[in-house]
Structure formats: structure tokens, C-alpha cells
Write a protein that holds these residues in place. Sequence first.
Motif, PDB file in Angstrom:
ATOM      1  N   PHE A  97    -104.786  14.713 -47.611  1.00 14.50           N
ATOM      2  CA  PHE A  97    -104.602  13.537 -48.459  1.00 14.50           C
ATOM      3  C   PHE A  97    -103.531  12.600 -47.901  1.00 14.50           C
ATOM      4  CE2 PHE A  97    -106.264  16.306 -52.081  1.00 14.50           C
ATOM      5  CZ  PHE A  97    -107.536  15.748 -52.004  1.00 14.50           C
ATOM      6  N   LYS A  98    -102.470  13.174 -47.340  1.00 19.70           N
ATOM      7  CA  LYS A  98    -101.421  12.346 -46.749  1.00 19.70           C
ATOM      8  C   LYS A  98    -101.977  11.596 -45.522  1.00 19.70           C
ATOM      9  CE  LYS A  98     -96.730  12.533 -44.844  1.00 19.70           C
ATOM     10  NZ  LYS A  98     -95.592  13.402 -44.449  1.00 19.70           N
ATOM     11  N   GLY A  99    -102.800  12.298 -44.741  1.00 15.11           N
ATOM     12  CA  GLY A  99    -103.348  11.692 -43.526  1.00 15.11           C
ATOM     13  C   GLY A  99    -104.323  10.562 -43.788  1.00 15.11           C
TER      14      GLY A  99
ATOM     15  N   LYS B 194    -102.897  18.936 -48.959  1.00 14.99           N
ATOM     16  CA  LYS B 194    -101.731  18.058 -48.905  1.00 14.99           C
ATOM     17  C   LYS B 194    -101.706  17.275 -47.598  1.00 14.99           C
ATOM     18  CE  LYS B 194     -96.690  18.022 -49.302  1.00 14.99           C
ATOM     19  NZ  LYS B 194     -95.451  18.854 -49.486  1.00 14.99           N
ATOM     20  N   LYS B 195    -101.930  17.957 -46.482  1.00 12.25           N
ATOM     21  CA  LYS B 195    -101.947  17.300 -45.179  1.00 12.25           C
ATOM     22  C   LYS B 195    -103.107  16.316 -45.092  1.00 12.25           C
ATOM     23  CE  LYS B 195    -102.289  18.275 -40.210  1.00 12.25           C
ATOM     24  NZ  LYS B 195    -102.463  19.324 -39.177  1.00 12.25           N
TER      25      LYS B 195
ATOM     26  N   THR C 223    -107.598  22.600 -42.629  1.00 12.15           N
ATOM     27  CA  THR C 223    -106.606  21.564 -42.912  1.00 12.15           C
ATOM     28  C   THR C 223    -106.342  21.550 -44.401  1.00 12.15           C
ATOM     29  OG1 THR C 223    -107.457  20.232 -41.067  1.00 12.15           O
ATOM     30  CG2 THR C 223    -106.058  19.105 -42.681  1.00 12.15           C
TER      31      THR C 223
ATOM     32  N   LYS D  52     -90.112   1.921 -42.294  1.00 11.28           N
ATOM     33  CA  LYS D  52     -91.009   2.873 -42.921  1.00 11.28           C
ATOM     34  C   LYS D  52     -91.400   2.404 -44.317  1.00 11.28           C
ATOM     35  CE  LYS D  52     -91.493   7.784 -43.931  1.00 11.28           C
ATOM     36  NZ  LYS D  52     -90.835   9.101 -43.896  1.00 11.28           N
TER      37      LYS D  52
ATOM     38  N   PHE E 254    -104.330   8.575 -46.504  1.00  7.06           N
ATOM     39  CA  PHE E 254    -103.854   7.618 -47.504  1.00  7.06           C
ATOM     40  C   PHE E 254    -104.003   6.170 -47.055  1.00  7.06           C
ATOM     41  CE2 PHE E 254    -100.424   4.991 -49.327  1.00  7.06           C
ATOM     42  CZ  PHE E 254    -100.815   5.018 -50.654  1.00  7.06           C
ATOM     43  N   GLU E 255    -103.596   5.873 -45.811  1.00  4.17           N
ATOM     44  CA  GLU E 255    -103.636   4.472 -45.361  1.00  4.17           C
ATOM     45  C   GLU E 255    -105.061   3.921 -45.300  1.00  4.17           C
ATOM     46  OE1 GLU E 255    -102.297   1.854 -41.517  1.00  4.17           O
ATOM     47  OE2 GLU E 255    -100.800   3.166 -42.420  1.00  4.17           O
TER      48      GLU E 255
ATOM     49  N   ALA F 167    -106.446   8.109 -38.319  1.00  2.00           N
ATOM     50  CA  ALA F 167    -106.221   9.200 -39.275  1.00  2.00           C
ATOM     51  C   ALA F 167    -106.943  10.471 -38.840  1.00  2.00           C
ATOM     52  CB  ALA F 167    -106.696   8.772 -40.668  1.00  2.00           C
TER      53      ALA F 167
ATOM     54  N   TRP G 132     -97.690   0.011 -47.630  1.00  2.00           N
ATOM     55  CA  TRP G 132     -96.817  -0.486 -48.697  1.00  2.00           C
ATOM     56  C   TRP G 132     -96.942  -1.997 -48.850  1.00  2.00           C
ATOM     57  CZ3 TRP G 132     -94.831   1.964 -52.558  1.00  2.00           C
ATOM     58  CH2 TRP G 132     -94.563   3.334 -52.448  1.00  2.00           C
TER      59      TRP G 132
END
Length: 411
Positions: A250-252, A247-248, A244, A6, A254-255, A276, A12
Motif C-alpha cells: 500500500f505504501k508503494g 503495508k509495503k 510482499t 519530502k 500510494f503515489e 512503483a 502531497w
Amino acid sequence: MSSNKKSLSLAWQMMIGLVLGIIVGAMVDSSFAQSYLQPLGQLFIRLIRMVVVPLVIATIIAGAAGISDTAKLGRVAIKVLLVYAITTAIAVAIGLLFANFIQPGIGLNLSTEGLQMKAVTSPKLVDTLLDIVPINPMEALSKGSMLQIIFFAVIFGFALSGLGERGKPVLNFFTIVGDVMIRMTSIVMLYAPIGVFGLISYTVAQHGIAVLLPLFKLLLTSFFATAFLVIVILAPMVAILAKTGPKKFFKGIFEPWLIAFTTCSSAAALPANLVAARKLGASKAVSFFSIPLGNTINMNGTAVYMGVCAVFAAEVYGINLTITDQATVVLMGVLAAVGTAGVPGAGLIMTTIVFTQVGIPLEAVALIAGIDRFLDMIRTSINVVGDVASALVVTNLEGDLNKEPYVEGES
């Protein structure tokens, strides 16, 4: 073991490549970077461009034909285009608003002597619309003319959908081709951290941090305007019209955001953007139809950039942009954003169309070019965010949000 995996996810790894690229770029000279580091980034961009055309045509055909109800397909297409047009127009207006408030070009004493930029003639609207239709689809495919490819793919998907059961074998073929191309792109993306390292290290070595100082106000304006677009317009739009939370959301995203930010290529982020959108609840049909389409014609970040740069250039040259001129910038910004390719640097060239229309000298583009790589990182990363937001909104308007859960490894 799982925690190690992870921590070393693609996002990352690309972040590490970005940081190392900045450090190495600051340590080496530009000739070394051009000879040994730039090719690492160029190889990555070539790999992405290799897969993007077959990926786009397969996913759009599969997405359009996957909606068996032709009336629904037409409804989805209209909603997608309306959301794209409205958000793009708002984005240009936000760029103009922030630039008028911050005034990034006031007080700058930048020399324009000897700077030249090849003029780009602003095409007539009729010619722009006619050029969307390919005379020879095979030629459009070979040249990578994305608008023509998308037009053909959408019409083909409509026609295939109308065949019903008889068209299922062809639909299955394009669905499998889409699966293969996404898998192939995933293989290409294994090289992404090295590609990001090469691109960023060359950029820093070539331009240096010093190039940012005289134009820092322009960078700051572009950053604030795009942040405002995402936080005040796109996130609430997704929260209200797609149920939606921020928070959900922006996290979704991100990649794909990070991929677009580091590579300056929305095409590179396309596969991650598809995943995404699906993970956040968009239906497969809408995702496959709208995300590749938005990759070419929904350029929210580029639209903000055009508004900011128009005011900046006008201020540098002491040109007063009237309300009519700024309205023209909004209209031309929407049209130019539609024609902007999802590859690094394309937005800079398209600004010449906007500048020509309102009488701004094209030498201004050469001024902006010095920091365009940094501006490109901002605008491209927002382009992909807008695509996912639009897919979620349209899916919810169709009543299909979260009705088709994402299965890990699916196309």
C-alpha cells in the motif's frame, strides 16, 4: 532541507491541489469554473495524452524484447493475461455481489423523463478480436488506438527478441526512447497539482455536493466493493503469490493511486506505476511489458463499477437480473473492461455495451452520469493498483522478484 522536500513531494502537492479545488469549486459558480478553471485541467489531460502513446509503444517493445529467452517471453505473456482475466472476472463478480446485497437502486424515485443516451451496439466477439489487429500501425498510432498499438508493440518486441545480438541496437533505441518519455512525463507531472486543482474545482462547481445525495447509496456500494477487492483479494494475492506484505504494498502504490484518483486517468499514473512496480521488486522486463499493457486491458476498478451499475440500473427500472443475466454481465464486463481507454469518463460509455446485452434501458447511463466523475475517481485508482499487483505476481512466478533492484532515476 530534505524534510521540506519530502513534505512537498508530488503526492502531497496533488493532495493540496485536491483540497484547494474542492474549496474553490464550492465557492465559484459553474460558468466561472468552466471558463477559467476547467482549461487548467484540460491542459493537463492533453499533456498526458501527448506522451502516453510513445511511452506505451517504447516500454512494451523494450519490455518484450528485453526478455531474450523467447520461451520465457511467451510464458510471461500468458501468465500476465491469465492474471488480468481472472482478477477482472472476480472484480465484476464482487461488484454484482455487493450491489445485490446493498441494493443501491431499491427505493429510489429518480426521474428518467427526457434523459437519453446514445446506443452503443454490442460488437460481435469475432469483430472485437479482429479489431485488435491493426491494418496500418501508423494509423493506429495517429488515432491513439491503444489495443492495436499494444498488439503491434508486443509482436514487434517478440520479433526483435528473436534476432538476438543483431537486434540489440534497436532494443537500445527503444529503451532510450522509453527513458526519454518517462523523463518527459516527469516534466509534465510537475504541472499535475495545478491540473488536479482545475479538474476537481470544475467538477465540484459543475455538480455540487448535492448531486451525491440521491445516489449516495450507489457511491457507497462502489466504494465498499472496490475496497473489498483491494483488501480481501489483491493484497492477499500479492502477499501470498508475490511475498510482499500489505503495508509495503500500500505504501508503494500510494503515489500512482493518488494520481489516478485525482485525475481519473490511469494513463496519467502510468510512469509512477512503472516506478512503483520496480521499487516493490518487479523485474524491469515484466514491469515494462505488463504495466503499459495493463493500463489498457486490466481494468479491475472499472469491472467492479460495471457490476455495481448493472444491478443499480436494473433495480431502478424494476428489472430482475437472473443468474444467467449476471453471468452475462461478468463476461461482457471483462470484454468491455479490455476495451476501456485509460482516460476520464471512458468507463461510463463502456457500460452501455453491458446494459445493451442484458436489456437495461440506456437512459440509466444518463442517471449515473451525474455522479460519474466521483465514481470514476474510485474505479480508476483501483485500476492502477491491479496493474502493480499483477506485475509483482508474475515476476515472482518467474522467480525474479527483487533480483533486479530499482536504481533511482532509472527508466
